[in-house]
Scaffold this active site. Structure first.
Site, short mmCIF file in Angstrom:
data_model
loop_
_atom_site.label_atom_id
_atom_site.label_comp_id
_atom_site.label_asym_id
_atom_site.label_seq_id
_atom_site.Cartn_x
_atom_site.Cartn_y
_atom_site.Cartn_z
CB THR A 34 -0.91 0.04 1.24
OG1 THR A 34 -0.09 0.00 2.42
CG2 THR A 34 -1.91 -1.08 1.25
CD GLU A 85 -2.16 1.33 5.07
OE1 GLU A 85 -1.59 0.36 4.57
OE2 GLU A 85 -2.80 1.27 6.13
P1 ADP Z 1 5.04 0.81 3.51
O1 ADP Z 1 4.69 0.32 4.86
O2 ADP Z 1 6.35 1.55 3.45
O3 ADP Z 1 3.92 1.57 2.89
P2 ADP Z 1 4.33 -1.53 1.93
O4 ADP Z 1 4.78 -2.90 2.30
O5 ADP Z 1 2.91 -1.15 2.15
O6 ADP Z 1 5.32 -0.51 2.63
O7 ADP Z 1 4.72 -1.32 0.40
C1 ADP Z 1 4.36 -0.09 -0.19
C2 ADP Z 1 5.23 0.33 -1.33
O8 ADP Z 1 5.22 -0.66 -2.35
C3 ADP Z 1 4.63 1.58 -1.99
O9 ADP Z 1 5.06 2.76 -1.36
C4 ADP Z 1 5.13 1.48 -3.40
O10 ADP Z 1 6.39 2.12 -3.52
C5 ADP Z 1 5.30 -0.04 -3.61
N1 ADP Z 1 4.28 -0.66 -4.46
C6 ADP Z 1 4.56 -1.60 -5.41
N2 ADP Z 1 3.45 -2.02 -6.01
C7 ADP Z 1 2.40 -1.34 -5.44
C8 ADP Z 1 0.99 -1.34 -5.67
N3 ADP Z 1 0.41 -2.13 -6.58
N4 ADP Z 1 0.22 -0.51 -4.92
C9 ADP Z 1 0.79 0.27 -3.99
N5 ADP Z 1 2.13 0.34 -3.72
C10 ADP Z 1 2.94 -0.48 -4.45
N1 RBF Z 2 -6.41 -3.09 8.30
C1 RBF Z 2 -7.21 -3.47 9.32
O1 RBF Z 2 -6.74 -3.55 10.45
N2 RBF Z 2 -8.53 -3.75 9.12
C2 RBF Z 2 -9.11 -3.72 7.90
O2 RBF Z 2 -10.30 -3.97 7.79
C3 RBF Z 2 -8.29 -3.38 6.78
N3 RBF Z 2 -8.79 -3.38 5.53
C4 RBF Z 2 -7.96 -3.07 4.49
C5 RBF Z 2 -8.48 -3.13 3.19
C6 RBF Z 2 -7.66 -2.84 2.11
C7 RBF Z 2 -8.24 -2.91 0.72
C8 RBF Z 2 -6.31 -2.48 2.32
C9 RBF Z 2 -5.42 -2.16 1.15
C10 RBF Z 2 -5.80 -2.41 3.59
C11 RBF Z 2 -6.60 -2.72 4.68
N4 RBF Z 2 -6.13 -2.67 5.98
C12 RBF Z 2 -6.92 -3.04 7.04
C13 RBF Z 2 -4.81 -2.10 6.27
C14 RBF Z 2 -3.71 -3.08 6.46
O3 RBF Z 2 -3.69 -3.49 7.81
C15 RBF Z 2 -2.43 -2.30 6.11
O4 RBF Z 2 -2.44 -2.04 4.73
C16 RBF Z 2 -1.19 -3.04 6.49
O5 RBF Z 2 -1.11 -3.18 7.88
C17 RBF Z 2 0.05 -2.31 6.00
O6 RBF Z 2 0.12 -1.01 6.45
MG MG Z 3 1.92 0.72 2.95
#
Ligand code: ADP
Ligand code: RBF
Ligand code: MG
Length: 152
Positions: A34, A85
């Site tokens: 995300t 996110e």
């Molecule tokens: P963080 O906790 O730093 O946000 P994540 O594990 O959520 O790390 O990974 C997020 C990063 O992955 C984004 O900031 C982006 O650079 C990269 N990324 C790669 N593919 C995607 C995607 N389909 N959607 C969102 N972010 C993506």
């Molecule tokens: N986190 C939660 O704790 N509860 C949720 O219901 C929840 N729903 C999510 C739905 C989507 C489509 C996405 C992309 C994320 C969601 N998350 C939720 C957040 C998730 O915990 C978070 O993306 C990871 O912890 C990484 O930051």
């Molecule tokens: Mg993220």
């Protein structure tokens, strides 16, 4: 826990910001990276948002992608601060930290929930993505892909 989804259409909301670092759980634990948006400039606006899962479009480097977004505190992990996110429904070969992301939210899928296992959260996220993927093909929503917000 069972997931209750109530898909509602919102007044459109547009958010723009830089992609910042988070806890890396999206890619390492949930198979769902995300892009976390810097929220320093929209603190008041996000406090007024209902915590939940949303769908819409997001533009990166001039290309517009389908997206799902979570706005909330990730209760399954107990974060202290609200995050915005965005998961883009596209496979990228590289990260895009520090880049500008424009996010246009069209509607809500469900409220944010506390899941007791990673598998349950992963399943819910997978279903959210499928719902967004389908909804955004509807003419009502697909027309926003060329919204003036994404131009220029
Ligand atoms: P963080 O906790 O730093 O946000 P994540 O594990 O959520 O790390 O990974 C997020 C990063 O992955 C984004 O900031 C982006 O650079 C990269 N990324 C790669 N593919 C995607 C995607 N389909 N959607 C969102 N972010 C993506
Ligand atoms: N986190 C939660 O704790 N509860 C949720 O219901 C929840 N729903 C999510 C739905 C989507 C489509 C996405 C992309 C994320 C969601 N998350 C939720 C957040 C998730 O915990 C978070 O993306 C990871 O912890 C990484 O930051
Ligand atoms: Mg993220």
């Amino acid at each position: 826990m069972s997931v209750v989804r109530c898909i509602t259409k919102l007044p459109v909301c547009r958010i723009e910001g830089t992609v910042v670092h988070g806890f890396k759980r999206g890619s390492t634990l949930l198979d769902c990276p995300t892009a976390n948006i810097c929220t320093d400039h929209i603190q008041d606006a996000i406090k007024g948002f209902k915590k939940g899962v949303y769908y819409g479009w997001a533009s990166l480097h001039g290309t517009v992608y389908k997206m799902v977004a979570n706005i909330g505190v990730n209760p399954s992990f107990g974060n202290e601060h609200i995050s915005v996110e965005v998961h883009l429904l596209h496979e990228f070969s590289q990260d895009f930290y520090d880049e500008n992301l424009k996010v246009l939210i069209l509607g809500s899928i469900r409220t944010e929930s506390k899941f007791s296992s990673l598998d349950e959260l992963k399943t819910a996220i997978h279903e959210d993505c499928g719902i967004a993927e389908k909804l955004l093909d509807d003419q009502e929503y697909s027309s926003y892909k060329s919204d003036s917000f994404f131009m220029g």
